[in-house]
Motif scaffolding. Sequence first.
Motif, short mmCIF file in Angstrom:
data_model
loop_
_atom_site.label_atom_id
_atom_site.label_comp_id
_atom_site.label_asym_id
_atom_site.label_seq_id
_atom_site.Cartn_x
_atom_site.Cartn_y
_atom_site.Cartn_z
N GLY A 78 85.65 51.56 48.73
CA GLY A 78 86.46 51.80 47.55
C GLY A 78 87.96 51.73 47.81
O GLY A 78 88.75 51.69 46.87
N HIS A 79 88.36 51.71 49.08
CA HIS A 79 89.79 51.64 49.42
C HIS A 79 90.24 50.24 49.80
O HIS A 79 91.41 50.04 50.10
CB HIS A 79 90.10 52.55 50.61
CG HIS A 79 89.94 54.01 50.36
ND1 HIS A 79 89.93 54.92 51.38
CD2 HIS A 79 89.81 54.72 49.22
CE1 HIS A 79 89.77 56.13 50.89
NE2 HIS A 79 89.69 56.04 49.58
N VAL A 80 89.31 49.29 49.86
CA VAL A 80 89.66 47.98 50.41
C VAL A 80 90.80 47.33 49.64
O VAL A 80 91.77 46.82 50.22
CB VAL A 80 88.42 47.05 50.47
CG1 VAL A 80 88.82 45.62 50.75
CG2 VAL A 80 87.45 47.56 51.52
N ALA A 124 87.56 40.43 50.34
CA ALA A 124 88.94 40.82 50.05
C ALA A 124 89.96 39.70 50.26
O ALA A 124 91.12 39.82 49.82
CB ALA A 124 89.34 42.03 50.90
N GLY A 125 89.57 38.64 50.96
CA GLY A 125 90.51 37.54 51.15
C GLY A 125 91.67 37.86 52.08
O GLY A 125 92.74 37.26 51.98
N GLY A 185 82.54 34.67 52.50
CA GLY A 185 83.58 33.66 52.35
C GLY A 185 84.83 33.89 53.18
O GLY A 185 85.78 33.12 53.09
N ASN A 186 84.83 34.94 53.98
CA ASN A 186 86.02 35.23 54.76
C ASN A 186 85.76 34.94 56.24
O ASN A 186 85.06 35.69 56.92
CB ASN A 186 86.40 36.70 54.56
CG ASN A 186 87.72 37.06 55.21
OD1 ASN A 186 88.29 36.26 55.95
ND2 ASN A 186 88.21 38.25 54.92
N LEU A 187 86.33 33.86 56.75
CA LEU A 187 86.15 33.52 58.15
C LEU A 187 87.36 33.88 59.00
O LEU A 187 87.42 33.55 60.19
CB LEU A 187 85.80 32.04 58.30
CG LEU A 187 84.28 31.79 58.28
CD1 LEU A 187 83.94 30.36 57.89
CD2 LEU A 187 83.69 32.12 59.65
#
Lengths: 351, 351, 351, 351
Positions: free
Chosen positions: C169-171, C200-201, C228-230
Amino acid sequence: MVVVMAPEATSADVEAVTGLVRSAGGQAFVSRGLSRTIVGLVGDVADFEALNLGSLAGVLQVIRVSAPYKLVSREHHPARSVIRVGGVPIGPDTLTVIAGPCAVESPEQTLRAALMARSAGASMLRGGAFKPRTSPYSYQGLGEEGLRILADVRAETGLPVVTEVIDPGHVELVASYADMLQIGARNMQNFALLQAVGSAGVPVLLKRGFSATIEEWLSAAEYIAQRGNLDIVLCERGIRTFETATRNTLDISAVPVVQRLSHLPVIVDPSHSGGRRDLVLPLTRAAIAVGADGLLIDVHPQPKTALCDGDQALSESEIRHIADVIASMPPLMGRMPARSPGGLRPIRAGV
Amino acid sequence: MVVVMAPEATSADVEAVTGLVRSAGGQAFVSRGLSRTIVGLVGDVADFEALNLGSLAGVLQVIRVSAPYKLVSREHHPARSVIRVGGVPIGPDTLTVIAGPCAVESPEQTLRAALMARSAGASMLRGGAFKPRTSPYSYQGLGEEGLRILADVRAETGLPVVTEVIDPGHVELVASYADMLQIGARNMQNFALLQAVGSAGVPVLLKRGFSATIEEWLSAAEYIAQRGNLDIVLCERGIRTFETATRNTLDISAVPVVQRLSHLPVIVDPSHSGGRRDLVLPLTRAAIAVGADGLLIDVHPQPKTALCDGDQALSESEIRHIADVIASMPPLMGRMPARSPGGLRPIRAGV
Amino acid sequence: MVVVMAPEATSADVEAVTGLVRSAGGQAFVSRGLSRTIVGLVGDVADFEALNLGSLAGVLQVIRVSAPYKLVSREHHPARSVIRVGGVPIGPDTLTVIAGPCAVESPEQTLRAALMARSAGASMLRGGAFKPRTSPYSYQGLGEEGLRILADVRAETGLPVVTEVIDPGHVELVASYADMLQIGARNMQNFALLQAVGSAGVPVLLKRGFSATIEEWLSAAEYIAQRGNLDIVLCERGIRTFETATRNTLDISAVPVVQRLSHLPVIVDPSHSGGRRDLVLPLTRAAIAVGADGLLIDVHPQPKTALCDGDQALSESEIRHIADVIASMPPLMGRMPARSPGGLRPIRAGV
Amino acid sequence: MVVVMAPEATSADVEAVTGLVRSAGGQAFVSRGLSRTIVGLVGDVADFEALNLGSLAGVLQVIRVSAPYKLVSREHHPARSVIRVGGVPIGPDTLTVIAGPCAVESPEQTLRAALMARSAGASMLRGGAFKPRTSPYSYQGLGEEGLRILADVRAETGLPVVTEVIDPGHVELVASYADMLQIGARNMQNFALLQAVGSAGVPVLLKRGFSATIEEWLSAAEYIAQRGNLDIVLCERGIRTFETATRNTLDISAVPVVQRLSHLPVIVDPSHSGGRRDLVLPLTRAAIAVGADGLLIDVHPQPKTALCDGDQALSESEIRHIADVIASMPPLMGRMPARSPGGLRPIRAGV
């Protein structure tokens, strides 16, 4: 054996593997997957190990699928063995309790401990004459004098004796006094010692190394068996883990796991596992319930003055709870408490 | 030593502790806290250990605050030691490389491996004649024949020899051929063997047991030292953890930790730690950078046919990268690569 | 996948396995050995896992031979990745130092620590605003106030900021302040959190759980990648073993092992690994030498008053030795120290 | 707390420690030994921790002698607690069996598993709707749909439901369906989640992290307790060790150790500990015998098609042996099998 090829392995790499295997008299079956090719080997594992297949180009991993021990395996000997020590059976139908002081300190202390042990239901006496200690400044045992004391106490009580041997050069000496030779946890991979007791013609109690896998433990037993001695009893005594609340972590699951893999009896040491007096009773109950073939318990007439491991030895009053458990639980597990053949010999007056 | 009393301990319990300590010639200082009382003991730890304070009523925990080893401790010997083996120094100013085949297989294989080792910067030769193997079906070594080969190769190359001894009864034999006796990881707590090499008057290479704490390792060294032999070099070779990607986990931090606790030199075995050829180079660099006093590296002229641990032995082409690192890195750490006194003896033709 | 049949498996048992595999669209190759039959499976592992082959009669063991992660694997992405955080590269050509205080305590302490970090060669700032602590009675961090301080210090110093997030919830909140999100060791298998940062990108620093295998660590990275985040950097920070001389055991071998399995960069935390100030310098050198792509180092202007992990934070005088090492060693490894794009911004007066 | 000074510490170093302690409102008692000086601290540990005494000159070691948890400790709450979940007691007088499928897959599978559980003596149902899986490619659970199924099955069978929550944001949702919230092993130090369930006002089942010490486990419970929720049941489910024959090593000793340290009930999960169907029965017996307050057992109507952990789930025929043990053993330990208040509700026809 299974050889897993790397994703980038070429057909020539695969053929190098299959060629080598066939030249060693084995068969090789190739399964070509999308991202991996696997080669299944059929033949003698020892031959394949000598090929160093892991060093070949394109080989990612070599997986051994059969056990590295044979004589102690249940694969070719499905019936569980009964080992007899001075007439006392250790095996699938009995619960055999071995008890005594961690270290033999004097004739009086040893006899008193033996009588405590016997009254608690033990049918064998353990006691250390040669003590392997982490620090050279700790008590190292009485040596041959301790062996003589053990033999005397056996004569008094009728309890067969198991005691530790720590030097291949002492095996003959110790075997001349004892009914069973103990290999301690720190010596589980002392291969010279394993071979020496394998040739001694006396039953062996093989404690699990505190960092040994079950496979390594059974391989150590195989060293003894290979010299012609199959009278081996295994003893789980706790493994080293990150937990510090107990001295070691009793690997209670090892009992059924070993009983499935090997025909040898396996007993549990609830005293050294936890290293705490208050854990001996619950761990004894757990060991019987999990199906152990016996127990190895530290007792001492005066734990507060014990020269070795006094923190875990049970005193006279504590041993009674153990005695109750040993008398009542085994029948529920389909076992009888093992009895010493010596029975109730008259005991030296005044003790 | 510190004795921590349980919350429920009575004043009488505390007095029992202090009384016992004083009767043993020690002093006891009591700190009464809100939830705990602590007793600090002043005097000889060995005397206090014999008191079994942990068995007294109201005692929660006994904490030893001094180390169980003395002779190998840096406390009374702050300068770091230099051990000389056949003229080769191992200590704080040098980086000493010991290399050779895991097992001695033949005169040719051993000589070739020794020459590889020397050309890579090694100043000592290692090779196994007596091999402790997990499975009794694995290659067990050539025995005395292997010792003779090592001595011959030393004569050819000028490299002092270190080789493993696994039986106290063999110490004299092995010492008659070798310049340094190796105690392997599985025998680190084989106290009979430690005492035998302690009396042998030959330098000892003491590998860390794969599940030994640093304190246990130094206590094992103390066993050797106690017999009058302080020519001990320690070797970190990886510890057993849950990680399976490597054969063992190299405990690189052990090097500076040991150097702070003990005056003995400590070297690193990057070959057995990882058990993978591709890790030897990066782990060699890491060992030098962390401040190790030396290295123990497996090399083999033909790893693919090695009878022991072929997966990790370096071949001729791979050893060159190691040679570069050994030549270039030590000066950055304020060390010189150690040199063998034998220098460049003429080598047997045709090798 | 490889299915190993038990010795007692019947032909019908083997056929049950092959039939099931074929019905799931796979191929099965049977290798009949003397004591074991092996079935090699070809097809999609996920399909095979759903078959629960381990539950079939006569099946002894199912061995997975391919890795459970794909996106982070080097198998289909052989080139090692470079991750950029606020313009600072982390990857195979650089050594990127991230430093700062374990916990953000105040604007002054954070700015001073950041300046110490920068002068030591750091190009990124780390600092904890949300602190996961073993005991609920330990300091828990400043929360959003800490994030604001970090952003202010970034503005002052030009150092991109990495800080820990402990609640899905804090991301969003943390990502609005920080350049990189840290997943701490205790949350490495907090899958809800992994998925949240995956969406979160923002680049992620994924610390290894102190008891996670390398395979589990890469599987955790796969959770992030799958969303999707590499932009993931791995951080080795020590594993839990039986050794107590250090807080954790730095698994230095994990660096080359991970670099071989995954294209993601991997850095080392020499501060939390040992938990001892005197080990930071030798472990820093070892990490650079083993080939790490960067370092994560605790610094604090006044370690003696630090609210978190003061035992390991480096003070101003100690950081100089680190600065020397960071300036001199990377070129020897073919790397350049990474530079922060902010360069030498003017710094607030009076600090 | 005890501060151990280094051998080289000066009188000024000792005074710095005692001065700092006194300035923080504590008392300091100095014991000067031959090779070590020890300072015993009396006062509030939290105050002392903030002093970072380990950073002072001359300080060798700081030893905490009191536990880092208070509310869950037995020190100030000697009577063992009974926790009630939907009317079912878990505590010292009962043996409470919780059983069900690892994952909720469908209404039918869940109901059948619940009926199996009930007939085996279970008085509570467990089932996973949110599944934390090591690989992102493994089955992740049905989510809220799974919660609805569990609530329906509770209505049918009268068994209170425990199910896992993995995200602090889901706590309210899960608590609206379940009688008890499970914190899984991987989330044992997910402090955000612990705090969230601590505020939820619903009983919590806290599984031990597979690498958590008992002290860390109780500290995690303290996080929950600190938010006002003392309805916590602990669950031992095996720890990570070097042994690979079992998925984890059941730390059976943890049961009596925890019962001595904490007033909270502690149950055992024999299914996940071993990860092998053949070990569930012996480990169940061992858990009851060691004194566990309950059991958590995987059952599945068709283990061969289970979407999660099918290797260890018990089928209908195997559950009978468990049922016998659950009916017969607890009275021997002075316990009664706990009963669900729902009793024998009529069950939907055709199941």
